[in-house]
Design a protein around this motif. Sequence first.
Motif, PDB file in Angstrom:
ATOM      1  N   SER A 540     -42.217 -12.051   0.191  1.00 56.91           N
ATOM      2  CA  SER A 540     -41.817 -11.086   1.242  1.00 56.91           C
ATOM      3  C   SER A 540     -40.402 -10.782   1.008  1.00 56.91           C
ATOM      4  O   SER A 540     -39.632 -11.487   0.785  1.00 56.91           O
ATOM      5  CB  SER A 540     -42.092 -11.570   2.714  1.00 56.91           C
ATOM      6  OG  SER A 540     -41.368 -10.563   3.812  1.00 56.91           O
ATOM      7  N   VAL A 541     -39.676  -9.360   0.995  1.00 60.43           N
ATOM      8  CA  VAL A 541     -38.690  -8.984   1.003  1.00 60.43           C
ATOM      9  C   VAL A 541     -37.936  -8.167   1.962  1.00 60.43           C
ATOM     10  O   VAL A 541     -38.809  -7.030   2.348  1.00 60.43           O
ATOM     11  CB  VAL A 541     -38.391  -8.052  -0.436  1.00 60.43           C
ATOM     12  CG1 VAL A 541     -36.867  -7.607  -0.710  1.00 60.43           C
ATOM     13  CG2 VAL A 541     -38.883  -8.807  -1.790  1.00 60.43           C
ATOM     14  N   LYS A 542     -36.854  -8.476   2.684  1.00 64.47           N
ATOM     15  CA  LYS A 542     -36.325  -7.927   3.708  1.00 64.47           C
ATOM     16  C   LYS A 542     -35.022  -7.273   3.467  1.00 64.47           C
ATOM     17  O   LYS A 542     -34.243  -7.933   2.766  1.00 64.47           O
ATOM     18  CB  LYS A 542     -36.209  -8.731   4.986  1.00 64.47           C
ATOM     19  CG  LYS A 542     -35.651  -7.957   6.044  1.00 64.47           C
ATOM     20  CD  LYS A 542     -35.687  -8.998   7.560  1.00 64.47           C
ATOM     21  CE  LYS A 542     -35.250  -8.260   8.606  1.00 64.47           C
ATOM     22  NZ  LYS A 542     -35.062  -9.359   9.887  1.00 64.47           N
ATOM     23  N   PHE A 543     -34.856  -5.847   3.741  1.00 62.38           N
ATOM     24  CA  PHE A 543     -33.869  -4.927   3.497  1.00 62.38           C
ATOM     25  C   PHE A 543     -32.872  -5.043   4.659  1.00 62.38           C
ATOM     26  O   PHE A 543     -33.572  -5.366   5.866  1.00 62.38           O
ATOM     27  CB  PHE A 543     -34.272  -3.647   3.013  1.00 62.38           C
ATOM     28  CG  PHE A 543     -34.737  -3.469   1.663  1.00 62.38           C
ATOM     29  CD1 PHE A 543     -33.804  -3.235   0.440  1.00 62.38           C
ATOM     30  CD2 PHE A 543     -36.176  -3.809   1.416  1.00 62.38           C
ATOM     31  CE1 PHE A 543     -34.337  -3.074  -0.949  1.00 62.38           C
ATOM     32  CE2 PHE A 543     -36.521  -3.856   0.145  1.00 62.38           C
ATOM     33  CZ  PHE A 543     -35.740  -3.475  -1.202  1.00 62.38           C
ATOM     34  N   PRO A 544     -31.520  -4.547   4.526  1.00 62.88           N
ATOM     35  CA  PRO A 544     -30.730  -4.615   5.786  1.00 62.88           C
ATOM     36  C   PRO A 544     -30.859  -3.671   6.742  1.00 62.88           C
ATOM     37  O   PRO A 544     -30.784  -3.827   7.857  1.00 62.88           O
ATOM     38  CB  PRO A 544     -29.384  -4.166   4.863  1.00 62.88           C
ATOM     39  CG  PRO A 544     -29.566  -4.368   3.523  1.00 62.88           C
ATOM     40  CD  PRO A 544     -31.049  -4.268   3.160  1.00 62.88           C
ATOM     41  N   ASP A 545     -31.869  -2.494   6.260  1.00 61.14           N
ATOM     42  CA  ASP A 545     -32.293  -1.601   7.221  1.00 61.14           C
ATOM     43  C   ASP A 545     -33.473  -2.103   8.079  1.00 61.14           C
ATOM     44  O   ASP A 545     -34.130  -1.181   8.909  1.00 61.14           O
ATOM     45  CB  ASP A 545     -32.378  -0.180   6.791  1.00 61.14           C
ATOM     46  CG  ASP A 545     -33.566  -0.304   5.528  1.00 61.14           C
ATOM     47  OD1 ASP A 545     -34.111  -1.461   5.613  1.00 61.14           O
ATOM     48  OD2 ASP A 545     -33.820   1.046   5.277  1.00 61.14           O
ATOM     49  N   GLY A 620     -35.876 -15.291  -6.840  1.00 62.18           N
ATOM     50  CA  GLY A 620     -34.409 -15.788  -7.261  1.00 62.18           C
ATOM     51  C   GLY A 620     -33.778 -14.604  -7.919  1.00 62.18           C
ATOM     52  O   GLY A 620     -32.597 -14.560  -7.656  1.00 62.18           O
ATOM     53  N   ILE A 621     -34.610 -13.732  -8.611  1.00 65.19           N
ATOM     54  CA  ILE A 621     -34.080 -12.583  -9.123  1.00 65.19           C
ATOM     55  C   ILE A 621     -33.475 -11.758  -7.974  1.00 65.19           C
ATOM     56  O   ILE A 621     -32.430 -11.112  -7.935  1.00 65.19           O
ATOM     57  CB  ILE A 621     -34.980 -11.847 -10.270  1.00 65.19           C
ATOM     58  CG1 ILE A 621     -35.082 -12.529 -11.309  1.00 65.19           C
ATOM     59  CG2 ILE A 621     -34.349 -10.566 -10.694  1.00 65.19           C
ATOM     60  CD1 ILE A 621     -36.327 -12.107 -12.079  1.00 65.19           C
ATOM     61  N   ILE A 622     -34.303 -11.454  -7.115  1.00 65.01           N
ATOM     62  CA  ILE A 622     -33.880 -10.518  -6.061  1.00 65.01           C
ATOM     63  C   ILE A 622     -32.855 -11.128  -5.141  1.00 65.01           C
ATOM     64  O   ILE A 622     -31.931 -10.297  -4.899  1.00 65.01           O
ATOM     65  CB  ILE A 622     -35.272 -10.383  -5.095  1.00 65.01           C
ATOM     66  CG1 ILE A 622     -36.339  -9.597  -6.006  1.00 65.01           C
ATOM     67  CG2 ILE A 622     -34.976  -9.670  -4.056  1.00 65.01           C
ATOM     68  CD1 ILE A 622     -37.447  -9.639  -5.086  1.00 65.01           C
ATOM     69  N   ASN A 623     -32.820 -12.456  -5.000  1.00 67.61           N
ATOM     70  CA  ASN A 623     -31.631 -12.724  -4.226  1.00 67.61           C
ATOM     71  C   ASN A 623     -30.408 -12.874  -5.033  1.00 67.61           C
ATOM     72  O   ASN A 623     -29.488 -12.725  -4.475  1.00 67.61           O
ATOM     73  CB  ASN A 623     -32.135 -14.252  -3.711  1.00 67.61           C
ATOM     74  CG  ASN A 623     -32.959 -14.222  -2.493  1.00 67.61           C
ATOM     75  OD1 ASN A 623     -32.868 -13.096  -1.632  1.00 67.61           O
ATOM     76  ND2 ASN A 623     -33.848 -15.373  -2.530  1.00 67.61           N
ATOM     77  N   GLU A 636     -38.137 -14.150   0.384  1.00 69.87           N
ATOM     78  CA  GLU A 636     -38.807 -15.385   0.784  1.00 69.87           C
ATOM     79  C   GLU A 636     -40.144 -15.236   0.470  1.00 69.87           C
ATOM     80  O   GLU A 636     -40.789 -14.291   0.378  1.00 69.87           O
ATOM     81  CB  GLU A 636     -38.359 -16.008   1.977  1.00 69.87           C
ATOM     82  CG  GLU A 636     -38.705 -14.955   3.300  1.00 69.87           C
ATOM     83  CD  GLU A 636     -38.103 -15.501   4.431  1.00 69.87           C
ATOM     84  OE1 GLU A 636     -37.502 -16.402   4.533  1.00 69.87           O
ATOM     85  OE2 GLU A 636     -38.646 -14.789   5.582  1.00 69.87           O
ATOM     86  N   PHE A 637     -40.920 -16.621   0.761  1.00 68.95           N
ATOM     87  CA  PHE A 637     -42.290 -16.609   0.533  1.00 68.95           C
ATOM     88  C   PHE A 637     -42.606 -17.000   1.986  1.00 68.95           C
ATOM     89  O   PHE A 637     -42.211 -18.061   2.666  1.00 68.95           O
ATOM     90  CB  PHE A 637     -42.825 -17.788  -0.417  1.00 68.95           C
ATOM     91  CG  PHE A 637     -42.308 -17.547  -1.850  1.00 68.95           C
ATOM     92  CD1 PHE A 637     -42.460 -16.345  -2.319  1.00 68.95           C
ATOM     93  CD2 PHE A 637     -41.451 -18.541  -2.371  1.00 68.95           C
ATOM     94  CE1 PHE A 637     -42.045 -16.125  -3.461  1.00 68.95           C
ATOM     95  CE2 PHE A 637     -41.073 -18.132  -3.596  1.00 68.95           C
ATOM     96  CZ  PHE A 637     -41.255 -16.894  -4.278  1.00 68.95           C
TER      97      PHE A 637
END
Length: 638
Positions: A540-545, A620-623, A636-637
């Motif tokens: 799961s990927v969460k964006f600032p918006d 890891g790449i995304i963070n 995160e997962f």
Amino acid sequence: MQQLSKIVTRQDANFKLSPSASNETSINLSKEISALISDESGDATFTLYKSDFIKALSALCLIPKIYLKKEQQPSSIWSIFRDLSLQIETQFGDAETSKYTIYHFKRDDGRAYFNNLKSANGFNLRAFLVEQFAVLTFERSDDGTLSIRLNIDAPRQEETPHINLVEEEPVIDEPLQVIYYGAPGTGKSFTIDDKTDDKNSVRTTFHPDSDYASFVGAYKPTMENVPINSIYGESVQFATGKNGHPGTEKKIVYKYVPQAFLKAYVAAWSNLDTPYFLIIEEINRGNCAQIFGDLFQLLDRNNAGSSSYAIHADEDISQFLSSDNKGFAALSDEQKDAIRAFELHKDNGKTQAVGQNILDGKLLLLPPNLYIWATMNTSDQSLFPIDSAFKRRWNWKYMPIEYNPLDKKTQQPIDWKFQIGDNLYSWGQFLGKINPEIYTLTESSDKQMGYFFAKVDNATGIISEDVFLNKVLFYLWTDVFKDFDVSSELFKNKKANRSFRFTDFFEDSEALGNFIDNLDLNSIEPVNLAMTEDGISRLSVKFPDGTILNTGNMIDIYTRTLERIGLDMVFSVLADRKKGIYPLITKEQIAIENPGSKRRYKKVGDYYLLVGPDTYPYAGIINELSSLLSIDLNAEFE
């Protein structure tokens, strides 16, 4: 009606044709007889016939010499008649039949026997049984009623068979002395532990400082409560307890303290019908000649399982065995009688009455129920070589390396995995790749690794990256490779253009992954990326918006995240980042050298992204991108 018969063996008989050390009180049953009685353990009630037991009593009195349990002298006809006739009268009275209830016990391993044979009124079926001549016939009628018929066919005196007087055979079908040997991690200790338990074994480990005293026993200082005393004139006065004081004080005294050998020795002699195990781990790491000393002679076993020759015990051991409660002093009269009755029947036909001397601690002799099992890692460099005379006294069992082992209890495949980053790999496949390299390099299989070399998390079946690095790779580089020139392509650090050094795995975060790449292992499934039934990833990927990307498979979420960030920006910070020799992002498509690899390049806009289950950890790449580009992403997962 169903009928099955059993000839009473020496083990099941109350009366023997020669003296015996047996303490048995049960009757063993074949699987067929047990099945005839019942499919389960429990009380079973049988019909007995008075005429059978009257005839049996008469037959017993005609046998010239029979011995009751452990007696050294034949039983008298008068005592047999008196005791057994009383039992018949008590059980039957004036009736011709009676009911007799005994416990039918079925073990998990298929063995079965009768327990609790003595009724409340004192009657005991086993009391009438004599070896070889007694026959028990078990009957089940059509209505399910059970009965036991007893017949004793006593011979005329001149027909009495010749009995070869030997000790009881070993009680389990296993070698008395065996060394399990093989590469580390092949399950040597596990195999022994699976056949023994804490109640019937004592375990010790040999090491370079092991000696006779630490294996057998020695006098040591120990704290004990001793009476308070004083000298009054020419006599010694001892204090008596008063006002709650026991009249004793703790003092250091010297006392003979038994070690592993004597503990096992006493336990085995204390119950000759039960196997007892002395387990020696790492037997080749100690000086066996020094540790065993004169006990070496006892390792020569005869056909009946006991030592072929007794040896004289030194004074310390003799005194301990005869007078210490941890020796034979605290045994019951029945246990002591069993030891006294023991005779050494040598393979040359000679007989030696040794029982009393063993009980007195004057002679040492391994009983037939004492098993000595040991392990030996062939990879260990023994400080003291084992001489051929010592080796000849052991059975040897090689433990081969299994790459696809089965669980001994469930017979299901054991499929361990090891973790590198977010990826999982087959432990068996790794061993299949690395062990041939070890053999090629060392020209020996001794340094190869068994399946159980590394510890696994029992809950997940996964060997952690830390264990893999600090046990597996540490062993390879500091023990296996230390004296060899490691030039194989599998161990080449392509980034540094030289062979890997162990320190590389700590100084370069990509080194461990690059080493795994060299082995060309198939990634199984990323850790914590278990798929649901519809194949959806938990990444799961969460964006600032507030936008959250968590639908679709893992590769879809990864590529959509990079598109949303902007592939030009991603390329600007990851252009030099590689997984092995392959860039994570490139403007030109690159061919994957290994056609069997699950990696591939996925075209997204004007770029090619390296994807696949064993690619660099996506979260890891995304963070990392979030940190480098200051965009406050959170991957995160769930």
